[in-house]
Design an enzyme around this catalytic site. Structure first.
Site, PDB file in Angstrom:
ATOM      1  N   GLY A  79       0.833  -1.187   0.000  1.00  0.00           N
ATOM      2  CA  GLY A  79       0.000   0.000   0.000  1.00  0.00           C
ATOM      3  C   GLY A  79       0.876   1.248   0.000  1.00  0.00           C
ATOM      4  O   GLY A  79       2.037   1.212   0.431  1.00  0.00           O
ATOM      5  N   GLY A 124      -0.106  -4.683   0.363  1.00  0.00           N
ATOM      6  CA  GLY A 124      -1.300  -4.446  -0.445  1.00  0.00           C
ATOM      7  C   GLY A 124      -1.357  -5.297  -1.695  1.00  0.00           C
ATOM      8  O   GLY A 124      -2.440  -5.667  -2.157  1.00  0.00           O
ATOM      9  N   GLU A 147       5.070  -5.989   7.517  1.00  0.00           N
ATOM     10  CA  GLU A 147       4.389  -4.884   8.210  1.00  0.00           C
ATOM     11  C   GLU A 147       4.955  -4.589   9.599  1.00  0.00           C
ATOM     12  O   GLU A 147       5.015  -3.425  10.011  1.00  0.00           O
ATOM     13  CB  GLU A 147       2.886  -5.176   8.309  1.00  0.00           C
ATOM     14  CG  GLU A 147       2.120  -5.007   7.006  1.00  0.00           C
ATOM     15  CD  GLU A 147       2.316  -6.169   6.042  1.00  0.00           C
ATOM     16  OE1 GLU A 147       1.912  -6.043   4.874  1.00  0.00           O
ATOM     17  OE2 GLU A 147       2.875  -7.208   6.465  1.00  0.00           O
ATOM     18  N   ASP A 155      -2.106  -7.065   7.416  1.00  0.00           N
ATOM     19  CA  ASP A 155      -3.534  -6.852   7.184  1.00  0.00           C
ATOM     20  C   ASP A 155      -3.924  -7.450   5.844  1.00  0.00           C
ATOM     21  O   ASP A 155      -3.462  -8.520   5.499  1.00  0.00           O
ATOM     22  CB  ASP A 155      -3.867  -5.359   7.282  1.00  0.00           C
ATOM     23  CG  ASP A 155      -3.146  -4.510   6.238  1.00  0.00           C
ATOM     24  OD1 ASP A 155      -2.081  -4.939   5.745  1.00  0.00           O
ATOM     25  OD2 ASP A 155      -3.643  -3.409   5.911  1.00  0.00           O
TER      26      ASP A 155
END
Length: 449
Positions: A79, A124, A147, A155
């Site tokens: 992301g 992402g 992460e 996530d």
């Protein structure tokens, strides 16, 4: 839908869309197109894909949806968190809300969805691919969920797919951010197929020519292009390393995992401890709790849990600290985490704050959920599937007493001769079974610390 745009005289080439959309016969194609930032996912890309994906999913003319990227170095690096950390928490939360909605949409499509993971696939980019029924790795593929290194947590559905990987492999990947490449992405179950990158254009043409949206037909077409497994390849998360991973990462606290790694006292365990020591203590503890909970949850609840966690991380400092230190300033030493050590934050602290109710609830675009991926039959067999055959818990396998060759033959038939099955089954059997003296059939070895 086409992205071709007319060019006005004297004004040069028009700007390219951040996600290019193409229609080729029965295929519908998304092309991630932000090469200058390694195809990092932003809100514009999400809003480009989501409504079109919904349309294609309902179109009788659409037979297969393909996701790929420009170039072969980066599929999607993650992301666009450099942008996210500079927004107000409520504004930044909107990015995660719509990202998770798109991830769940991909996970619940009834149209076949094929991701070409040709290049670096992180964060992402994992969310755009790992929930799809077909995930094609190449020799260029590098997978990671780093992460915790930037003060965040795995996530994009990580709480669902990571604890469903073999043994404690998912826990290990989440807490260390370790990278898998090429064939290892396939053997770990992240990818369903391994295709050399030079064959991808031919595979795309083949898929576009299909006149059926039957998943079995799509799978058979992809299998036409897979590569034979390299006999010299040794799965990096197999053998003795895998035994250590399962011994050390099956604990319910990060401190216990580190203690177990110290007892291993090997070069691998020492390097692993060094890696973990650089991570955000908060991220490590949230991640472990997230994975343990996610293993028992349906996929919709996992995304909802993650959205709550994302909002809490946006309120604290570690996420911004980590992104600035690791991705912007690119420092080599440990960032200044708050709190700075594992002992400074308790499990009760984590539960009370991070897993308490958040300000906003995630509303998904489809009311579809499940406990396990519905198209896992296109993967290599999981270790749990192999265990059940060896122990006689799979009725279709026949006799409870099976030799190694009989187990291999069962899965070769079950997976229709899929390349990689023999190698995966043999790796598991060599590590997890013994043949007792005077017998030929296998006995499964339960893990012991």
């Amino acid at each position: 839908m086409s992205t071709t745009t007319s060019v006005l005289p004297g004004f040069g080439e028009p700007p390219q869309a951040d996600v290019i959309q193409r229609r080729v016969l029965g295929s519908r194609v998304f092309i991630l197109n932000r090469p200058e930032v390694y195809n990092a996912l932003n809100l514009s890309m999400i809003r480009n894909m989501t409504p079109q994906l919904q349309v294609w999913n309902e179109s009788d003319l659409c037979k297969v949806i393909i996701l790929k990227s420009t170039g072969n170095t980066f599929f999607c690096s993650g992301g666009d968190v450099k942008h996210v950390i500079n927004q107000e928490p409520s504004e930044a939360a909107k990015f995660f809300e719509e990202e998770y909605q798109l991830n769940h949409l991909i996970a619940t499509l009834h149209k076949p969805f094929v991701s070409f993971l040709n290049g670096i696939t992180m964060g992402g980019g994992v969310g755009l691919s790992v929930h799809a029924p077909f995930r094609v790795a190449t020799e260029e593929t590098i997978f990671a969920m780093p992460e915790a290194k930037i003060g965040f947590f795995p996530d994009v559905g990580g709480s669902f797919f990571l604890p469903r990987m073999d043994g404690e492999v998912g826990t290990y990947l989440a807490l260390t951010g370790a990278r898998l490449s090429g064939l290892d992405v396939f053997f770990s179950g992240i990818a369903t197929h391994y295709v050399p990158s030079y064959r991808l254009p031919l595979l795309e043409v083949r898929l576009s020519e299909l006149e059926s949206d039957d998943h079995e037909i799509i799978n058979a077409a992809i299998e036409e292009f897979v590569a034979e497994c390299d006999e010299k390849h040794i799965y990096s998360l197999g053998g003795e390393i895998r035994k250590s991973i399962d011994r050390c990462f099956n604990k319910d606290t990060v401190e216990e995992i580190i203690d177990a790694l110290e007892k291993e006292n090997t070069d691998w365990s020492k390097k692993t401890i060094e890696t973990i020591s650089l991570m955000s203590p908060t991220s490590l503890k949230v991640t472990l709790m997230e994975l343990r909970r996610g293993k028992k949850m349906v996929i919709t609840d996992c995304f909802k849990m993650e959205y709550g966690l994302a909002q809490k991380f946006l309120e604290k400092s570690d996420f911004k600290t980590g992104v600035k230190a690791v991705l912007i300033d690119k420092i080599k030493e440990k960032p200044k985490w708050d709190p700075s050590t594992l002992k400074d934050i308790t499990l009760q602290d984590i539960e009370n704050y991070y897993f308490s109710d958040s300000n906003s609830k995630l509303e998904l675009l489809k009311n579809i959920s499940y406990e396990n991926y519905p198209f896992s039959r296109f993967n290599l067999p999981s270790e749990e599937e192999i265990r059940k055959v060896v122990t006689g818990e799979t009725p279709d396998a026949g006799s409870m007493s099976m030799t190694q060759q009989e187990v291999v033959d069962f899965f070769m038939k079950d997976r229709k001769g899929k390349i990689g099955v023999r190698e995966k089954v043999l790796e598991v059997l060599n590590r997890k079974t013994i043949v007792k003296k005077g017998q030929e059939d296998l006995t499964w070895i339960e893990d012991t610390d």
